[in-house]
Scaffold this active site. Sequence first.
Site, PDB file in Angstrom:
ATOM      1  CG  HIS A   1       5.357   1.812   8.252  1.00  0.00           C
ATOM      2  ND1 HIS A   1       5.755   2.922   7.453  1.00  0.00           N
ATOM      3  CD2 HIS A   1       4.093   1.398   7.806  1.00  0.00           C
ATOM      4  CE1 HIS A   1       4.852   2.826   6.207  1.00  0.00           C
ATOM      5  NE2 HIS A   1       3.948   1.784   6.420  1.00  0.00           N
TER       6      HIS A   1
ATOM      7  CG  HIS B   1      -1.583   1.604   9.404  1.00  0.00           C
ATOM      8  ND1 HIS B   1      -1.573   2.426   8.445  1.00  0.00           N
ATOM      9  CD2 HIS B   1      -1.749   2.355  10.635  1.00  0.00           C
ATOM     10  CE1 HIS B   1      -1.873   3.696   8.808  1.00  0.00           C
ATOM     11  NE2 HIS B   1      -2.008   3.589  10.144  1.00  0.00           N
TER      12      HIS B   1
ATOM     13  CG  ASN C   1      -4.008   3.883   5.677  1.00  0.00           C
ATOM     14  OD1 ASN C   1      -3.059   2.919   5.796  1.00  0.00           O
ATOM     15  ND2 ASN C   1      -3.634   5.161   5.920  1.00  0.00           N
ATOM     16  CG  HIS C   2      -1.481   5.271   2.549  1.00  0.00           C
ATOM     17  ND1 HIS C   2      -1.984   6.585   2.578  1.00  0.00           N
ATOM     18  CD2 HIS C   2      -0.662   5.057   3.313  1.00  0.00           C
ATOM     19  CE1 HIS C   2      -1.567   7.203   3.700  1.00  0.00           C
ATOM     20  NE2 HIS C   2      -0.552   6.229   4.276  1.00  0.00           N
TER      21      HIS C   2
ATOM     22  CD  GLU D   1      -1.018   1.410   3.189  1.00  0.00           C
ATOM     23  OE1 GLU D   1      -2.111   1.870   2.885  1.00  0.00           O
ATOM     24  OE2 GLU D   1      -0.566   1.781   4.189  1.00  0.00           O
ATOM     25  CG  ASN D   2       2.799   2.699   2.678  1.00  0.00           C
ATOM     26  OD1 ASN D   2       2.725   2.160   3.623  1.00  0.00           O
ATOM     27  ND2 ASN D   2       1.925   3.687   2.735  1.00  0.00           N
TER      28      ASN D   2
END
Length: 266
Positions: free
Chosen positions: A178, A176, A67-68, A39-40
Site C-alpha cells: 500500500h 499489497h 491475500n484477502h 482485493e481490498n
Amino acid sequence: MRILFVGDVVGNAGQEMIATYLPQLKQKYHPQVTIVNGENATRGRGIDQIVYKHLLQQGADVVSMGNHTWDNPAIENFIQDAPRLIRPANFSAGQVPGQGFTLVKVNTIEVAVINLQGRVFMNPSDDPFAVAEDLLTRIKKRTKVIIVDFHAETTSEKEAFAWCFDGQVSAVLGTHTHVQTNDARILPDGTAFLSDVGMTGPYDGILGMQRGNVIKRFINQMPTRFEVAEDGRKTLGACVIELNDTTGKATKIKAVQINPDHPFIS
C-alpha cells in the site's frame, strides 16, 4: 502497447478515486489494457460482485486480487463466472475456485495478466516461482506480452521474482504493502519492475485504515479491529508501462500518484 495498472483499491474511498480519476487517466495515457487490484475494494477486505462490476464499468479490463481474496465470502458465488477477475494462481492448486490468469485481446495480440502471491510473512501458498514457470510454459505459446501482479510483503521477494523472470515477462508489478516505492525501472532483459504500485483509497489513514486503532496496536500490542478510514483526503497509486508489441519487452515505466501532494494534471 501501453498498460495502465492501478494499485490496491481500498474501500469506498478507493472506489470513489477510481470513479473520478480512472476515466481521466485513460483519457490521458490511452492504455490498451487497464488492470486494477481490487482485493481490498469492498470495505477493505475482499470484493463482492457489485464492486467488481463497478470497477469494470469505470474502465478496468482485469481485476486482480491477493491475500484477502476469500475475506468476503460473496466472491465464491460469482468468481467462476467472472472471466476478468483473477486471484493468485498459487493458491492451493485445484482446491479453490477461480483462475490465476486471464488473456485480454487487443486487436491481433493477446495480453496475459497473471496474479501471484508471495510466501514471506504471508499465509501459506504454493511456490510462486514454480507456478510461474508452469504457467509461462503454456502462456508463451500464445503471447509474449505478460503482466504479473506479484502480491507480496517483502521487497526482496518481489525483486527476486522480477530478476528470476527478467526477459520472460513484460512486467512484474508489486502490490499489497500500500505504499508506492520509488524504484520503477526496466531490468536488463526488458522486464518492467516496481516493488509496489501503492494503494488507491484513504490518504490520511495508515495503509488505508483508521489511524487510532493502528497506533494503539503498536503501543499496547492488544488485538484490535482495523476499520477503513473512509473520511478525509484520498490517494491513487498507479503506473503506466510501454511495451514492444512484437517482443513483449518493456520500454518505459512511469509511476503515478494522485493526491493532495501530487495533484492530477491532465
